[in-house]
Write an enzyme that holds these catalytic residues in place. Structure first.
Site, short mmCIF file in Angstrom:
data_model
loop_
_atom_site.label_atom_id
_atom_site.label_comp_id
_atom_site.label_asym_id
_atom_site.label_seq_id
_atom_site.Cartn_x
_atom_site.Cartn_y
_atom_site.Cartn_z
N ARG A 1 -87.94 -34.56 7.54
CA ARG A 1 -86.63 -34.12 8.04
C ARG A 1 -85.51 -34.67 7.17
O ARG A 1 -85.47 -35.87 6.89
CB ARG A 1 -86.44 -34.57 9.49
N ARG B 1 -83.94 -27.17 9.79
CA ARG B 1 -84.70 -28.43 9.82
C ARG B 1 -86.18 -28.16 9.95
O ARG B 1 -86.58 -27.22 10.64
CB ARG B 1 -84.21 -29.34 10.93
N ASP C 1 -87.20 -31.10 14.66
CA ASP C 1 -86.15 -31.74 15.44
C ASP C 1 -86.78 -32.16 16.75
O ASP C 1 -87.35 -31.33 17.46
CB ASP C 1 -85.00 -30.76 15.68
N ASP D 1 -85.94 -34.16 20.31
CA ASP D 1 -84.87 -34.67 21.17
C ASP D 1 -85.44 -35.21 22.47
O ASP D 1 -86.29 -34.55 23.11
CB ASP D 1 -83.86 -33.57 21.51
#
Length: 156
Positions: free
Chosen positions: A82, A91, A94, A96
């Site tokens: 990344r 990207r 990712d 989260d």
């Protein structure tokens, strides 16, 4: 503690990127994946001049604290290559932290619940795979879906 982790990618082999991220979590001590959502192709949100994303969510159980889970996510992202160049831009992966069971966190590096998850169809639809009643850890998230305009999403 149980966590919901959102996974997104729009560079390279998107399906393989998601599978590799999920596999990486299985290699982390003190972490166990409880459930995985389906994978969805979604429109980009924010910076729109990019390829569609693939998105999914996992439910993870761990003895690690939320900031440690963030470190795990950042480590997996770095390990997969990344690079952060454009906010909300393309990207390879990712990750989260969306929810941390019944815990709230608000620090410089981490906010949980994720501050924008209720604005993102690409997070809540995969969460419905994990929590079909629309409630996760006492939070009724599905009611927010009605207020989201656009954000096309297709189950693979």
């Amino acid at each position: 503690m149980k966590y919901i982790i959102g996974i997104g990618t729009n560079i390279g082999d998107r399906k393989e990127n998601i599978e590799n991220a999920i596999e990486a979590f299985t290699l982390i001590p003190k972490c166990e994946i409880l459930r995985c959502s389906e994978i969805y192709e979604t429109e980009p949100v924010g910076y729109e001049e990019q390829q569609p994303f693939y998105n999914a969510c996992i439910e993870l159980e761990s003895t690690l604290e939320p900031n440690e889970i963030l470190g795990v996510c950042l480590g997996i992202e770095a390990g997969m290559g990344r690079v952060r160049e454009i906010k909300n831009g393309p990207r390879i992966i990712d990750l989260d932290v969306i929810l941390a069971e019944d815990k709230s966190v608000d620090t410089q590096n981490l906010t949980v619940p994720h501050p924008r998850y209720t604005e993102r169809r690409f997070v809540m639809i995969p969460m419905l795979d994990l929590f079909p009643d629309g409630t996760a850890y006492g939070i009724e998230f599905s009611r927010h879906l009605l207020g989201i305009k656009g954000q096309k999403i297709i189950q693979l």
